[in-house]
Scaffold this motif. Structure first.
Motif, mmCIF file in Angstrom:
data_model
loop_
_atom_site.group_PDB
_atom_site.id
_atom_site.type_symbol
_atom_site.label_atom_id
_atom_site.label_comp_id
_atom_site.label_asym_id
_atom_site.label_seq_id
_atom_site.Cartn_x
_atom_site.Cartn_y
_atom_site.Cartn_z
ATOM 1 N N ALA A 1 46.346 122.447 40.594
ATOM 2 C CA ALA A 1 46.266 121.406 39.797
ATOM 3 C C ALA A 1 44.941 121.992 38.821
ATOM 4 C CB ALA A 1 45.560 120.076 40.699
ATOM 5 N N PHE A 2 44.941 121.399 37.642
ATOM 6 C CA PHE A 2 43.886 121.537 36.672
ATOM 7 C C PHE A 2 43.220 120.340 36.045
ATOM 8 C CE2 PHE A 2 42.845 123.138 32.038
ATOM 9 C CZ PHE A 2 41.614 124.027 32.510
ATOM 10 N N ALA A 3 42.104 120.181 36.302
ATOM 11 C CA ALA A 3 41.162 119.168 35.844
ATOM 12 C C ALA A 3 40.439 119.654 34.725
ATOM 13 C CB ALA A 3 40.534 118.464 36.925
ATOM 14 N N PRO A 4 40.733 119.520 33.499
ATOM 15 C CA PRO A 4 39.884 119.714 32.375
ATOM 16 C C PRO A 4 38.541 118.695 32.140
ATOM 17 C CG PRO A 4 42.047 119.492 31.690
ATOM 18 C CD PRO A 4 41.878 118.833 33.213
ATOM 19 N N ASP A 5 37.525 119.249 31.633
ATOM 20 C CA ASP A 5 36.243 118.320 31.218
ATOM 21 C C ASP A 5 36.471 118.028 29.637
ATOM 22 O OD1 ASP A 5 34.055 116.877 31.017
ATOM 23 O OD2 ASP A 5 32.841 118.368 31.894
ATOM 24 N N GLY A 6 36.897 116.850 29.450
ATOM 25 C CA GLY A 6 36.851 116.596 28.040
ATOM 26 C C GLY A 6 35.628 116.561 27.264
ATOM 27 N N LEU A 7 34.410 116.616 27.953
ATOM 28 C CA LEU A 7 33.112 116.682 27.478
ATOM 29 C C LEU A 7 32.714 117.953 27.369
ATOM 30 C CD1 LEU A 7 31.301 113.952 29.491
ATOM 31 C CD2 LEU A 7 32.701 113.735 27.509
ATOM 32 N N THR A 8 33.385 118.918 26.951
ATOM 33 C CA THR A 8 32.941 120.346 27.120
ATOM 34 C C THR A 8 32.234 120.530 25.989
ATOM 35 O OG1 THR A 8 35.022 121.016 28.670
ATOM 36 C CG2 THR A 8 33.907 122.734 27.121
ATOM 37 N N SER A 9 33.127 120.072 24.816
ATOM 38 C CA SER A 9 32.233 120.330 23.329
ATOM 39 C C SER A 9 30.909 119.654 23.320
ATOM 40 C CB SER A 9 33.098 119.861 22.378
ATOM 41 O OG SER A 9 33.266 118.321 22.571
ATOM 42 N N VAL A 10 30.425 118.901 24.258
ATOM 43 C CA VAL A 10 29.197 117.969 24.382
ATOM 44 C C VAL A 10 28.280 118.627 25.416
ATOM 45 C CG1 VAL A 10 29.523 116.194 22.664
ATOM 46 C CG2 VAL A 10 30.097 116.027 25.311
ATOM 47 N N GLY A 11 28.472 119.761 26.109
ATOM 48 C CA GLY A 11 28.059 120.299 27.087
ATOM 49 C C GLY A 11 28.554 119.869 28.502
ATOM 50 N N GLY A 12 29.446 119.298 28.777
ATOM 51 C CA GLY A 12 30.112 118.909 30.002
ATOM 52 C C GLY A 12 29.783 117.828 30.649
ATOM 53 N N PHE A 13 30.369 117.289 31.776
ATOM 54 C CA PHE A 13 29.719 116.209 32.401
ATOM 55 C C PHE A 13 28.409 116.415 32.868
ATOM 56 C CE2 PHE A 13 29.235 113.939 36.690
ATOM 57 C CZ PHE A 13 29.377 112.761 36.404
ATOM 58 N N PRO A 14 27.419 115.365 32.566
ATOM 59 C CA PRO A 14 26.008 115.602 32.634
ATOM 60 C C PRO A 14 25.430 115.186 34.219
ATOM 61 C CG PRO A 14 26.275 113.453 31.622
ATOM 62 C CD PRO A 14 27.875 114.222 31.880
ATOM 63 N N GLY A 15 26.235 114.806 34.966
ATOM 64 C CA GLY A 15 25.691 114.415 36.468
ATOM 65 C C GLY A 15 25.856 113.250 36.762
ATOM 66 N N ASP A 16 25.981 112.387 35.896
ATOM 67 C CA ASP A 16 26.082 110.896 36.246
ATOM 68 C C ASP A 16 27.094 110.174 35.147
ATOM 69 O OD1 ASP A 16 24.498 109.145 34.394
ATOM 70 O OD2 ASP A 16 23.179 110.547 34.744
ATOM 71 N N ASP A 17 27.656 109.058 35.699
ATOM 72 C CA ASP A 17 28.926 108.533 34.853
ATOM 73 C C ASP A 17 28.355 107.680 33.672
ATOM 74 O OD1 ASP A 17 30.431 109.322 36.603
ATOM 75 O OD2 ASP A 17 31.449 107.482 37.109
ATOM 76 N N PHE A 18 26.971 107.244 33.861
ATOM 77 C CA PHE A 18 26.366 106.644 32.708
ATOM 78 C C PHE A 18 26.155 107.375 31.521
ATOM 79 C CE2 PHE A 18 22.152 105.436 30.526
ATOM 80 C CZ PHE A 18 22.883 104.064 29.757
ATOM 81 N N ARG A 19 25.455 108.584 31.810
ATOM 82 C CA ARG A 19 25.431 109.572 30.630
ATOM 83 C C ARG A 19 26.787 110.115 30.091
ATOM 84 N NH1 ARG A 19 21.375 113.841 32.010
ATOM 85 N NH2 ARG A 19 22.128 113.793 34.139
ATOM 86 N N GLY A 20 27.518 110.268 31.191
ATOM 87 C CA GLY A 20 28.785 110.899 30.851
ATOM 88 C C GLY A 20 29.571 109.851 29.892
ATOM 89 N N GLY A 21 29.324 108.528 30.052
ATOM 90 C CA GLY A 21 30.007 107.734 29.066
ATOM 91 C C GLY A 21 29.404 107.704 27.799
ATOM 92 N N GLN A 22 28.005 107.879 27.566
ATOM 93 C CA GLN A 22 27.366 108.093 26.456
ATOM 94 C C GLN A 22 27.794 109.246 25.892
ATOM 95 O OE1 GLN A 22 23.217 108.040 27.766
ATOM 96 N NE2 GLN A 22 23.039 106.113 26.780
ATOM 97 N N LEU A 23 28.077 110.404 26.413
ATOM 98 C CA LEU A 23 28.561 111.575 25.718
ATOM 99 C C LEU A 23 30.133 111.217 25.272
ATOM 100 C CD1 LEU A 23 27.175 114.295 28.063
ATOM 101 C CD2 LEU A 23 26.384 113.543 25.707
ATOM 102 N N PHE A 24 30.579 110.679 25.984
ATOM 103 C CA PHE A 24 32.282 110.717 25.811
ATOM 104 C C PHE A 24 32.485 109.990 24.360
ATOM 105 C CE2 PHE A 24 36.257 108.000 25.771
ATOM 106 C CZ PHE A 24 37.113 109.192 26.167
ATOM 107 N N GLY A 25 31.521 109.092 23.882
ATOM 108 C CA GLY A 25 31.677 108.393 22.780
ATOM 109 C C GLY A 25 31.149 109.309 21.444
ATOM 110 N N LYS A 26 30.764 110.411 21.808
ATOM 111 C CA LYS A 26 30.413 111.264 20.800
ATOM 112 C C LYS A 26 31.566 112.552 20.488
ATOM 113 C CE LYS A 26 25.428 110.762 21.911
ATOM 114 N NZ LYS A 26 23.896 111.732 22.238
ATOM 115 N N VAL A 27 32.374 112.462 21.268
ATOM 116 C CA VAL A 27 33.245 113.524 20.963
ATOM 117 C C VAL A 27 34.579 112.821 20.231
ATOM 118 C CG1 VAL A 27 35.223 115.124 22.333
ATOM 119 C CG2 VAL A 27 32.955 114.432 23.210
#
Length: 303
Positions: A133-159
């Motif tokens: 299984a391979f689970a990529p991180d779509g947030l790689t270009s903005v530093g990756g998953f930041p540790g919590d879903d709220f900030r992750g959601g904020q970063l997601f919108g920037k990609v």
């Protein structure tokens, strides 16, 4: 460890779903949650009940000696340049001989928050079912998953969405071409990731053997004939918008002669498979959907 949580009304769960999908702001979410602070419930207890608890939902430890896991970086020249991800194989596949065993591959696509611990756990569960299984991180270009879903959601919108989709395509083709893969791959994903499953089925054609979207948006009807993968679709009955869209997708798949099955799980909400969010998790629906998923991959990816 499980936490003692109140049983919240469906309106509170829907409020959380709207928040994590970016439909309302954090301030609106908090204001809305105050409505449910009755009968001795405090706002803090309500928020804690709605937020993910990754320890509660974990089924396979990161240190489980039955798996072999590593973080790898995949080139994505048409996307964001590269994408980092979590690659997991069953330990037994690489220890019996000097040559690693070839396994069918499953791409795991996260929700709109990045590669959080729950999605990594999904990858480990697939490894224990004898897939790689391979689970990529779509947030790689903005530093990756930041540790919590709220900030992750904020970063997601920037990609950039198109570049992120190119990252998923690159990840799938990289997995398929690995020497320790049989060359047959499937994909599963959740919410945003479910929509990616459907899009990859369109984009990859015969390069994808099977796709299992959990509560994901369907592709445009005109694109359905491009699908060659065997499709298994999961929706919750109370996830009304997506559940209502299933009959039209079902009809389009039938018209295109695509091998497929679809299930609507009674009493289940959006996110019902996510055992890290206890207020949304529906064990009966999740267990049945997961068994159907493994059976589907065994039949159409391993078979």
């Amino acid at each position: 460890m499980p936490r003692d949580t109140p049983k919240l009304p469906s309106e509170a769960i829907e409020l959380y779903n709207r928040y994590i999908h970016g439909e309302i702001t954090r301030r609106d979410f908090l204001e809305g949650a105050k409505r449910f602070a009755i009968g001795g419930l405090t706002l803090g207890v309500i928020i804690d009940a709605l937020m993910p608890n990754y320890a509660f939902g974990q089924q396979v430890s990161k240190t489980d000696d039955r798996i072999k896991a590593e973080y790898v970086t995949v080139p994505s020249p048409q996307g964001n340049g590269s994408i980092k991800g979590y690659l997991v194989r069953p330990f037994s596949a690489d220890t019996r001989t000097d040559t690693p065993a070839k396994l069918p591959g499953i791409l795991v696509v996260h929700e709109n928050r990045g590669l959080n611990p729950h999605i990594e756990d999904i990858a480990r569960r697939l490894a224990l079912a004898n897939f790689m299984a391979f689970a990529p991180d779509g947030l790689t270009s903005v530093g990756g998953f930041p540790g919590d879903d709220f900030r992750g959601g904020q970063l997601f919108g920037k990609v950039d969405g198109q570049k992120m989709m190119a990252d998923w395509v690159a990840s799938a083709l990289w997995l398929k071409s690995r020497a320790d893969c049989t060359g047959r791959i499937g994909v599963t994903g959740f919410c945003y990731g479910g929509g990616v499953c459907n899009t990859l089925a369109v984009r990859l054609g015969a390069d994808l053997a099977a796709a299992v979207p959990f509560y994901g948006g369907a592709p445009p009807e005109a694109d359905v004939p491009k699908i060659k993968a065997a499709m298994l679709v999961h929706h919750g009955e109370l996830d009304q918008k997506l559940a209502a869209a299933w009959p039209a997708y079902d009809a389009a798949l039938k018209a295109a002669n695509v091998t497929h099955e679809g299930y609507i799980y009674p009493g289940a909400v959006h996110g019902f498979n996510n055992d890290a969010t206890p207020e949304r998790y529906n064990k009966a629906a999740a267990d049945l959907a997961w068994q159907r998923t493994i059976d589907w991959f065994n039949k159409h990816v391993r078979g």
